[in-house]
Enzyme design. Structure first.
Site, PDB file in Angstrom:
ATOM      1  N   HIS A  11     -15.752  37.432 -60.792  1.00  0.00           N
ATOM      2  CA  HIS A  11     -14.365  37.348 -61.290  1.00  0.00           C
ATOM      3  C   HIS A  11     -14.033  36.014 -61.952  1.00  0.00           C
ATOM      4  O   HIS A  11     -12.866  35.680 -62.098  1.00  0.00           O
ATOM      5  CB  HIS A  11     -13.382  37.624 -60.136  1.00  0.00           C
ATOM      6  CG  HIS A  11     -13.466  39.035 -59.625  1.00  0.00           C
ATOM      7  ND1 HIS A  11     -13.003  39.420 -58.395  1.00  0.00           N
ATOM      8  CD2 HIS A  11     -13.967  40.153 -60.205  1.00  0.00           C
ATOM      9  CE1 HIS A  11     -13.222  40.727 -58.232  1.00  0.00           C
ATOM     10  NE2 HIS A  11     -13.812  41.185 -59.306  1.00  0.00           N
ATOM     11  N   THR A  24     -14.192  40.513 -47.448  1.00  0.00           N
ATOM     12  CA  THR A  24     -13.555  41.199 -48.583  1.00  0.00           C
ATOM     13  C   THR A  24     -12.961  42.518 -48.106  1.00  0.00           C
ATOM     14  O   THR A  24     -13.556  43.206 -47.274  1.00  0.00           O
ATOM     15  CB  THR A  24     -14.540  41.448 -49.751  1.00  0.00           C
ATOM     16  OG1 THR A  24     -13.918  42.309 -50.714  1.00  0.00           O
ATOM     17  CG2 THR A  24     -15.856  42.051 -49.300  1.00  0.00           C
ATOM     18  N   SER A  25     -11.799  42.856 -48.650  1.00  0.00           N
ATOM     19  CA  SER A  25     -11.139  44.102 -48.234  1.00  0.00           C
ATOM     20  C   SER A  25     -11.748  45.307 -48.962  1.00  0.00           C
ATOM     21  O   SER A  25     -11.372  46.442 -48.682  1.00  0.00           O
ATOM     22  CB  SER A  25      -9.642  44.025 -48.529  1.00  0.00           C
ATOM     23  OG  SER A  25      -9.428  43.873 -49.926  1.00  0.00           O
ATOM     24  N   TYR A  59      -2.720  28.944 -61.722  1.00  0.00           N
ATOM     25  CA  TYR A  59      -4.126  28.547 -61.583  1.00  0.00           C
ATOM     26  C   TYR A  59      -4.263  27.033 -61.389  1.00  0.00           C
ATOM     27  O   TYR A  59      -5.196  26.585 -60.706  1.00  0.00           O
ATOM     28  CB  TYR A  59      -4.964  29.068 -62.768  1.00  0.00           C
ATOM     29  CG  TYR A  59      -5.139  30.566 -62.662  1.00  0.00           C
ATOM     30  CD1 TYR A  59      -6.038  31.106 -61.744  1.00  0.00           C
ATOM     31  CD2 TYR A  59      -4.367  31.439 -63.420  1.00  0.00           C
ATOM     32  CE1 TYR A  59      -6.172  32.477 -61.597  1.00  0.00           C
ATOM     33  CE2 TYR A  59      -4.493  32.812 -63.283  1.00  0.00           C
ATOM     34  CZ  TYR A  59      -5.396  33.328 -62.367  1.00  0.00           C
ATOM     35  OH  TYR A  59      -5.532  34.684 -62.206  1.00  0.00           O
ATOM     36  N   GLN A  86     -16.897  37.422 -55.336  1.00  0.00           N
ATOM     37  CA  GLN A  86     -15.666  37.744 -56.068  1.00  0.00           C
ATOM     38  C   GLN A  86     -14.795  36.498 -56.152  1.00  0.00           C
ATOM     39  O   GLN A  86     -13.766  36.503 -56.815  1.00  0.00           O
ATOM     40  CB  GLN A  86     -14.892  38.838 -55.329  1.00  0.00           C
ATOM     41  CG  GLN A  86     -15.647  40.155 -55.226  1.00  0.00           C
ATOM     42  CD  GLN A  86     -14.979  41.085 -54.219  1.00  0.00           C
ATOM     43  OE1 GLN A  86     -14.043  41.804 -54.555  1.00  0.00           O
ATOM     44  NE2 GLN A  86     -15.432  41.061 -52.980  1.00  0.00           N
ATOM     45  N   ASN A  87     -15.211  35.448 -55.442  1.00  0.00           N
ATOM     46  CA  ASN A  87     -14.371  34.246 -55.372  1.00  0.00           C
ATOM     47  C   ASN A  87     -14.513  33.407 -56.634  1.00  0.00           C
ATOM     48  O   ASN A  87     -15.584  33.292 -57.204  1.00  0.00           O
ATOM     49  CB  ASN A  87     -14.744  33.417 -54.151  1.00  0.00           C
ATOM     50  CG  ASN A  87     -14.472  34.177 -52.869  1.00  0.00           C
ATOM     51  OD1 ASN A  87     -13.749  35.181 -52.895  1.00  0.00           O
ATOM     52  ND2 ASN A  87     -15.050  33.743 -51.777  1.00  0.00           N
TER      53      ASN A  87
HETATM   54  P1  OAD Z   1      -8.577  40.391 -50.116  1.00  0.00           P
HETATM   55  O1  OAD Z   1      -7.421  39.472 -49.904  1.00  0.00           O
HETATM   56  O2  OAD Z   1      -8.310  41.728 -50.651  1.00  0.00           O
HETATM   57  O3  OAD Z   1      -9.348  40.566 -48.763  1.00  0.00           O
HETATM   58  C1  OAD Z   1      -9.610  39.466 -47.946  1.00  0.00           C
HETATM   59  C2  OAD Z   1     -10.462  39.901 -46.786  1.00  0.00           C
HETATM   60  O4  OAD Z   1     -10.769  38.747 -46.027  1.00  0.00           O
HETATM   61  C3  OAD Z   1      -9.759  40.903 -45.852  1.00  0.00           C
HETATM   62  O5  OAD Z   1     -10.640  41.979 -45.606  1.00  0.00           O
HETATM   63  C4  OAD Z   1      -9.514  40.076 -44.587  1.00  0.00           C
HETATM   64  O6  OAD Z   1      -9.610  40.865 -43.411  1.00  0.00           O
HETATM   65  C5  OAD Z   1     -10.651  39.077 -44.662  1.00  0.00           C
HETATM   66  N1  OAD Z   1     -10.431  37.819 -43.941  1.00  0.00           N
HETATM   67  C6  OAD Z   1      -9.296  37.168 -43.677  1.00  0.00           C
HETATM   68  N2  OAD Z   1      -9.542  36.041 -42.984  1.00  0.00           N
HETATM   69  C7  OAD Z   1     -10.894  35.978 -42.825  1.00  0.00           C
HETATM   70  C8  OAD Z   1     -11.786  35.058 -42.187  1.00  0.00           C
HETATM   71  N3  OAD Z   1     -11.336  33.972 -41.601  1.00  0.00           N
HETATM   72  N4  OAD Z   1     -13.123  35.324 -42.225  1.00  0.00           N
HETATM   73  C9  OAD Z   1     -13.581  36.447 -42.846  1.00  0.00           C
HETATM   74  N5  OAD Z   1     -12.789  37.337 -43.426  1.00  0.00           N
HETATM   75  C10 OAD Z   1     -11.466  37.119 -43.437  1.00  0.00           C
HETATM   76  O7  OAD Z   1      -9.635  39.578 -51.021  1.00  0.00           O
HETATM   77  P2  OAD Z   1     -10.889  40.140 -51.849  1.00  0.00           P
HETATM   78  O8  OAD Z   1     -11.461  41.334 -51.203  1.00  0.00           O
HETATM   79  O9  OAD Z   1     -11.787  38.975 -52.091  1.00  0.00           O
HETATM   80  O10 OAD Z   1      -9.612  39.030 -58.023  1.00  0.00           O
HETATM   81  O11 OAD Z   1     -10.169  40.548 -53.194  1.00  0.00           O
HETATM   82  C11 OAD Z   1     -10.899  40.956 -54.301  1.00  0.00           C
HETATM   83  C12 OAD Z   1     -10.270  40.465 -55.562  1.00  0.00           C
HETATM   84  O12 OAD Z   1      -8.880  40.772 -55.588  1.00  0.00           O
HETATM   85  C13 OAD Z   1     -10.311  38.972 -55.744  1.00  0.00           C
HETATM   86  O13 OAD Z   1     -11.545  38.518 -56.277  1.00  0.00           O
HETATM   87  C14 OAD Z   1      -9.186  38.700 -56.693  1.00  0.00           C
HETATM   88  C15 OAD Z   1      -8.152  39.662 -56.163  1.00  0.00           C
HETATM   89  O14 OAD Z   1      -7.291  40.169 -57.127  1.00  0.00           O
HETATM   90  C16 OAD Z   1      -9.154  38.314 -59.056  1.00  0.00           C
HETATM   91  O15 OAD Z   1      -8.304  37.450 -58.962  1.00  0.00           O
HETATM   92  C17 OAD Z   1      -9.749  38.667 -60.365  1.00  0.00           C
END
Ligand code: OAD
Length: 229
Positions: free
Chosen positions: A106, A173-174, A55, A88-89
């Site tokens: 989060h 977000t995925s 972190y 979630q960021n």
């Molecule tokens: P992910 O890494 O799972 O997903 C990231 C998303 O961003 C994917 O769908 C990509 O296609 C998309 N992406 C990549 N580049 C991009 C861009 N330039 N513009 C827009 N989208 C783009 O991340 P999260 O869905 O945020 O939790 O993950 C959720 C949680 O999992 C996070 O908050 C974190 C992690 O574990 C904790 O740490 C508690």
């Protein structure tokens, strides 16, 4: 009639164009590290120094990047709409772009809290934390992050915001992590729902969601321009 309410649900892709890594893309953090060893209560118990190192590295990076065009565009929406951001960021880029109502599902990288007293929370800006950092009662300070297996205390407030929106915009977000991913199900039947992500097609099955395939820094400003007309 009052202002329409736009609710944003953002994920790591929102900040990718600022230079912060996502989690599950090919160069993502969880492709390079095992999350169990860094982002879980067990990891903290086993090796708090390693957890701090992870972190501290991310907090330092955060101090070196800036909000991108997508964060800035969302701030502009506040001229015409009531805007709530559910993110979630753990970064502070929505705040630094000027957005007002931000709910961190989060946790927040810039904050540390007592490992014993959840109400003792301090802003450490972009500084390092070490195992020598303690609360006034001598308990260790830990990152103010919701780790795997911990409850998402802000979830009920997030549901309330999504239930009361006219427009929901999901960005970068995925939708793999619950309960955050289930928020879309709480949007009103007649809400307009958009999903902006380079892999939006792949990740979204719901037919009432308008898919906008692409990067946040390109597609969010475009959508904001439409909504401001
Ligand atoms: P992910 O890494 O799972 O997903 C990231 C998303 O961003 C994917 O769908 C990509 O296609 C998309 N992406 C990549 N580049 C991009 C861009 N330039 N513009 C827009 N989208 C783009 O991340 P999260 O869905 O945020 O939790 O993950 C959720 C949680 O999992 C996070 O908050 C974190 C992690 O574990 C904790 O740490 C508690």
């Amino acid at each position: 009639m009052g202002q329409k309410h736009i609710c944003i649900l953002s994920g790591a892709g929102m900040s990718a164009d600022s230079g912060l890594q996502t989690f599950r893309d090919s160069n993502g953090l969880w492709k390079q590290h095992r999350y169990e060893e860094l982002a879980s209560p067990q990891a903290w118990e086993d090796d708090p120094e390693l957890v701090h190192e992870f972190y501290n590295m991310r907090r330092k990076q955060l101090g070196q990047v800036e909000p991108n065009a997508a964060h800035k565009a969302l701030f502009l929406l506040e001229e015409k709409y009531e805007v709530s951001i559910v993110t979630q960021n753990v970064d502070d880029l929505h705040e630094r772009a000027g957005s007002k109502n931000i709910l961190h599902l989060h946790g927040e990288l810039r904050k540390a809290r007592s490992e014993v007293n959840p109400d003792y929370i301090v802003d450490i800006e972009y500084d390092k934390l070490t195992i020598e950092d303690k609360d006034p009662d001598g308990h260790k300070l830990r990152p103010h992050i919701v780790w795997f297996g911990e409850s998402v205390d802000a979830f009920d407030d997030a549901i309330e915001l999504v239930r009361n929106c006219d427009v929901l915009i999901i960005i970068g977000t995925s939708l793999q992590v619950y309960p955050a991913a289930s928020l879309v199900n709480y949007a009103p039947q007649d809400a307009d729902i958009y999903y902006i992500d380079p892999k939006a097609q792949e990740y979204m099955q719901m037919s009432n969601v308008k898919i906008i395939q692409g990067k946040a820094s390109d597609r969010v400003p475009e959508l904001v321009r439409e909504l401001m007309k």
